[in-house]
Write a protein that holds these residues in place. Structure first.
Motif, PDB file in Angstrom:
ATOM      1  N   ASP A  68      13.087 -22.802  18.090  1.00 42.27           N
ATOM      2  CA  ASP A  68      12.642 -22.562  19.463  1.00 42.27           C
ATOM      3  C   ASP A  68      11.530 -23.524  19.838  1.00 42.27           C
ATOM      4  O   ASP A  68      10.914 -24.176  18.985  1.00 42.27           O
ATOM      5  N   TYR A  69      11.267 -23.583  21.142  1.00 42.46           N
ATOM      6  CA  TYR A  69      10.245 -24.489  21.670  1.00 42.46           C
ATOM      7  C   TYR A  69       9.517 -23.810  22.821  1.00 42.46           C
ATOM      8  O   TYR A  69      10.116 -23.100  23.626  1.00 42.46           O
ATOM      9  N   GLY A  70       8.180 -24.074  22.903  1.00 41.60           N
ATOM     10  CA  GLY A  70       7.383 -23.573  24.003  1.00 41.60           C
ATOM     11  C   GLY A  70       5.985 -23.201  23.548  1.00 41.60           C
ATOM     12  O   GLY A  70       5.442 -23.767  22.582  1.00 41.60           O
ATOM     13  N   ARG A  71       5.403 -22.247  24.255  1.00 41.53           N
ATOM     14  CA  ARG A  71       4.077 -21.740  23.900  1.00 41.53           C
ATOM     15  C   ARG A  71       4.280 -20.558  22.962  1.00 41.53           C
ATOM     16  O   ARG A  71       4.892 -19.551  23.329  1.00 41.53           O
ATOM     17  N   ASN A  72       3.736 -20.667  21.754  1.00 38.90           N
ATOM     18  CA  ASN A  72       4.038 -19.698  20.703  1.00 38.90           C
ATOM     19  C   ASN A  72       2.857 -19.621  19.748  1.00 38.90           C
ATOM     20  O   ASN A  72       1.819 -20.240  19.980  1.00 38.90           O
ATOM     21  N   ASP A  73       3.010 -18.887  18.660  1.00 40.14           N
ATOM     22  CA  ASP A  73       1.977 -18.833  17.620  1.00 40.14           C
ATOM     23  C   ASP A  73       2.059 -20.067  16.738  1.00 40.14           C
ATOM     24  O   ASP A  73       3.138 -20.484  16.309  1.00 40.14           O
ATOM     25  N   GLY A  74       0.895 -20.658  16.424  1.00 35.06           N
ATOM     26  CA  GLY A  74       0.837 -21.770  15.505  1.00 35.06           C
ATOM     27  C   GLY A  74       1.172 -21.336  14.090  1.00 35.06           C
ATOM     28  O   GLY A  74       1.046 -20.162  13.727  1.00 35.06           O
ATOM     29  N   ASP A 126      -5.335 -22.204  21.373  1.00 35.27           N
ATOM     30  CA  ASP A 126      -5.222 -23.621  21.711  1.00 35.27           C
ATOM     31  C   ASP A 126      -6.069 -24.505  20.800  1.00 35.27           C
ATOM     32  O   ASP A 126      -6.448 -25.620  21.186  1.00 35.27           O
ATOM     33  N   GLY A 127      -6.335 -24.028  19.594  1.00 34.76           N
ATOM     34  CA  GLY A 127      -7.021 -24.819  18.585  1.00 34.76           C
ATOM     35  C   GLY A 127      -6.012 -25.326  17.569  1.00 34.76           C
ATOM     36  O   GLY A 127      -5.823 -24.696  16.523  1.00 34.76           O
ATOM     37  N   PHE A 128      -5.365 -26.429  17.896  1.00 35.34           N
ATOM     38  CA  PHE A 128      -4.319 -27.000  17.047  1.00 35.34           C
ATOM     39  C   PHE A 128      -3.249 -25.933  16.768  1.00 35.34           C
ATOM     40  O   PHE A 128      -2.729 -25.354  17.703  1.00 35.34           O
ATOM     41  N   MET A 129      -2.940 -25.629  15.500  1.00 31.07           N
ATOM     42  CA  MET A 129      -1.884 -24.664  15.188  1.00 31.07           C
ATOM     43  C   MET A 129      -2.429 -23.437  14.474  1.00 31.07           C
ATOM     44  O   MET A 129      -1.795 -22.854  13.601  1.00 31.07           O
ATOM     45  N   THR A 130      -3.633 -23.003  14.875  1.00 32.62           N
ATOM     46  CA  THR A 130      -4.270 -21.863  14.209  1.00 32.62           C
ATOM     47  C   THR A 130      -3.916 -20.533  14.858  1.00 32.62           C
ATOM     48  O   THR A 130      -3.980 -19.485  14.195  1.00 32.62           O
ATOM     49  N   GLN A 131      -3.580 -20.542  16.155  1.00 33.52           N
ATOM     50  CA  GLN A 131      -3.237 -19.306  16.862  1.00 33.52           C
ATOM     51  C   GLN A 131      -2.274 -19.665  17.998  1.00 33.52           C
ATOM     52  O   GLN A 131      -1.482 -20.585  17.849  1.00 33.52           O
ATOM     53  N   ARG A 132      -2.308 -18.948  19.130  1.00 28.09           N
ATOM     54  CA  ARG A 132      -1.416 -19.298  20.237  1.00 28.09           C
ATOM     55  C   ARG A 132      -1.709 -20.721  20.717  1.00 28.09           C
ATOM     56  O   ARG A 132      -2.874 -21.110  20.867  1.00 28.09           O
ATOM     57  N   ALA A 133      -0.629 -21.466  20.958  1.00 26.88           N
ATOM     58  CA  ALA A 133      -0.798 -22.851  21.388  1.00 26.88           C
ATOM     59  C   ALA A 133       0.464 -23.311  22.104  1.00 26.88           C
ATOM     60  O   ALA A 133       1.525 -22.681  22.018  1.00 26.88           O
ATOM     61  N   ALA A 134       0.368 -24.442  22.786  1.00 27.31           N
ATOM     62  CA  ALA A 134       1.480 -24.979  23.568  1.00 27.31           C
ATOM     63  C   ALA A 134       2.143 -26.137  22.844  1.00 27.31           C
ATOM     64  O   ALA A 134       1.609 -26.682  21.882  1.00 27.31           O
ATOM     65  N   ASN A 135       3.349 -26.493  23.330  1.00 20.99           N
ATOM     66  CA  ASN A 135       4.063 -27.672  22.859  1.00 20.99           C
ATOM     67  C   ASN A 135       4.471 -27.530  21.389  1.00 20.99           C
ATOM     68  O   ASN A 135       4.364 -28.473  20.605  1.00 20.99           O
ATOM     69  N   LEU A 136       4.966 -26.339  21.032  1.00 21.71           N
ATOM     70  CA  LEU A 136       5.336 -26.053  19.648  1.00 21.71           C
ATOM     71  C   LEU A 136       6.851 -25.969  19.495  1.00 21.71           C
ATOM     72  O   LEU A 136       7.523 -25.215  20.206  1.00 21.71           O
ATOM     73  N   ALA A 137       7.373 -26.730  18.559  1.00 17.80           N
ATOM     74  CA  ALA A 137       8.775 -26.646  18.164  1.00 17.80           C
ATOM     75  C   ALA A 137       8.816 -26.053  16.762  1.00 17.80           C
ATOM     76  O   ALA A 137       8.228 -26.619  15.832  1.00 17.80           O
ATOM     77  N   THR A 138       9.504 -24.918  16.598  1.00 13.75           N
ATOM     78  CA  THR A 138       9.417 -24.159  15.355  1.00 13.75           C
ATOM     79  C   THR A 138      10.794 -23.839  14.795  1.00 13.75           C
ATOM     80  O   THR A 138      11.647 -23.291  15.498  1.00 13.75           O
ATOM     81  N   TYR A 139      10.989 -24.174  13.541  1.00 12.89           N
ATOM     82  CA  TYR A 139      12.187 -23.765  12.807  1.00 12.89           C
ATOM     83  C   TYR A 139      11.789 -22.679  11.821  1.00 12.89           C
ATOM     84  O   TYR A 139      10.833 -22.834  11.056  1.00 12.89           O
ATOM     85  N   ARG A 140      12.522 -21.551  11.835  1.00 13.18           N
ATOM     86  CA  ARG A 140      12.239 -20.442  10.916  1.00 13.18           C
ATOM     87  C   ARG A 140      13.517 -20.047  10.171  1.00 13.18           C
ATOM     88  O   ARG A 140      14.606 -20.048  10.736  1.00 13.18           O
TER      89      ARG A 140
END
Length: 362
Positions: free
Chosen positions: A113-119, A143-157
């Motif tokens: 998925d892609y969007g604003r998500n958890d780091g 919005d502190g890099f990938m420590t918590q909620r942030a934007a512009n994240l592409a995630t494979y799980r």
């Protein structure tokens, strides 16, 4: 001296947190749409006037799923928050987007998925972010890099290691550059990536670890701390027999903001939490959240502060579940930081806070 002159008499007020099912709006022909929400009437009591006062809000989320084939499913989630503490004419009650992402799942092959998500660091960091009001802030920052909620994240799980090992999950994440004009220096980031793995060992016991590394923007790098921001954490939790215990340890480099937009060269972080769920609905909570700054190079006049506590508090609170939809809660943040030249110059609060809230959720 720490200021602990806070409404200790409020502690007997019981607070509750329940888990409510989302309202199903639509479910037909492989398409499902759920609506969830939380309305919280919340007040902070503190000698810190920036914290003291109303903190009420409403959150609403919508989640959709569509079954494309037997093995392929599309999904999306959006959550917004409406703050309620300012006047209607102030313009400060605008909505905030907490989550907005969409993706596709391919059976045992995993999801993307892609969007604003958890780091990615929050895969483990979230284990201790379960306190009634506070917590999850030794190094985790929105919005502190990938420590918590942030934007512009592409995630494979991937869950259960492609279906081969029950309980063994892993994830890989890429974050694109966020450096637009409307972002502060500490809310920006360069391109980065990270990965996490968690393993449910059974009987309620899980272990996990995560790592993330990002470019720092040109503006951030001007502070002389370097071109990279890195973070890693590891944790363990127990969740069974009405008992919840969790502990994490993490380190960050050139990543963590402290005070008034200062960046720590290095932090060492510990978060511990213990909770117990009684049949009556009462769920007491006890936690310790700590962050040590290293090699800070923070100058105040002729003195330089290198190794200082950035976050240090004991949290005593409780939830009380009336039912799945209505909760009360109280949380007492006992600040262990001393008021001194360092905390004053960095604008780090050293006051205690008591939070009291009623929560309706669905």
């Amino acid at each position: 001296m720490r200021n602990n002159k806070l409404l200790v008499g409020l502690l007997p007020i019981i607070m509750v947190a329940g888990t409510a099912n989302a309202a199903e709006l639509y479910n037909k022909d492989g398409n499902k749409l759920d609506f969830s929400g939380q309305i919280q009437g919340n007040h902070y009591f503190s000698n810190d006037k920036e914290q003291d006062g109303d903190n009420s809000y409403a959150r609403f989320g919508i989640r959709g799923e569509t079954q494309v084939t037997e093995q392929i499913m599309g999904y999306g989630y959006y959550q917004t928050q409406l703050n309620a503490s300012s006047s209607e004419n102030s313009g400060a009650n605008n909505s905030t987007t907490r989550y907005a992402f969409a993706g596709i799942k391919f059976g045992d092959l995993g999801s993307f998925d892609y969007g604003r998500n958890d780091g990615i660091l929050y895969d483990v960091g979230g284990w201790t972010d379960v306190l009634p009001e506070f917590g999850g802030d030794s190094y985790e920052q929105t919005d502190g890099f990938m420590t918590q909620r942030a934007a512009n994240l592409a995630t494979y799980r991937n869950k259960n290691l492609f279906g081969a090992v029950q309980g063994l999950d892993f994830a890989v994440q890429y974050q694109g550059r966020n450096d637009s004009n409307d972002r502060n220096r500490t809310d920006s980031n360069g391109d980065g990536w990270g990965m996490s793995s968690t393993y449910d060992l059974g009987m309620g016991l899980s272990v996990g670890a995560a790592y993330a590394s990002s470019d720092r923007t040109d503006t951030q790098s001007k502070d002389g701390l370097g071109d990279r921001a890195d973070g890693a954490n590891a944790g363990i939790k127990y969740d069974a027999n009405d008992l919840y215990l969790a502990a994490i340890y993490g380190q960050t480099y050139n990543m963590t903001e402290y005070g008034d937009e200062f960046i720590a060269n290095k932090t060492q972080n510990v978060e511990l939490v213990a909770q117990y769920q009684f049949n009556s609905g009462l769920q007491p909570s006890l936690a310790w959240v700590y962050s040590k700054g290293k090699d800070l190079g923070h100058s105040v006049g002729s003195k330089t502060y290198d190794n200082e506590d950035l976050v240090n508090y004991i949290d005593v609170g409780a939830y009380y579940h009336f039912n799945n939809n209505f909760t009360t809660k109280i949380d007492y943040k006992i600040n262990m930081l001393d008021s001194n030249e360092f905390t004053k110059s960095a604008d780090i609060s050293t006051d205690d806070i008591v939070s009291v809230a009623f929560v309706y959720q669905f």
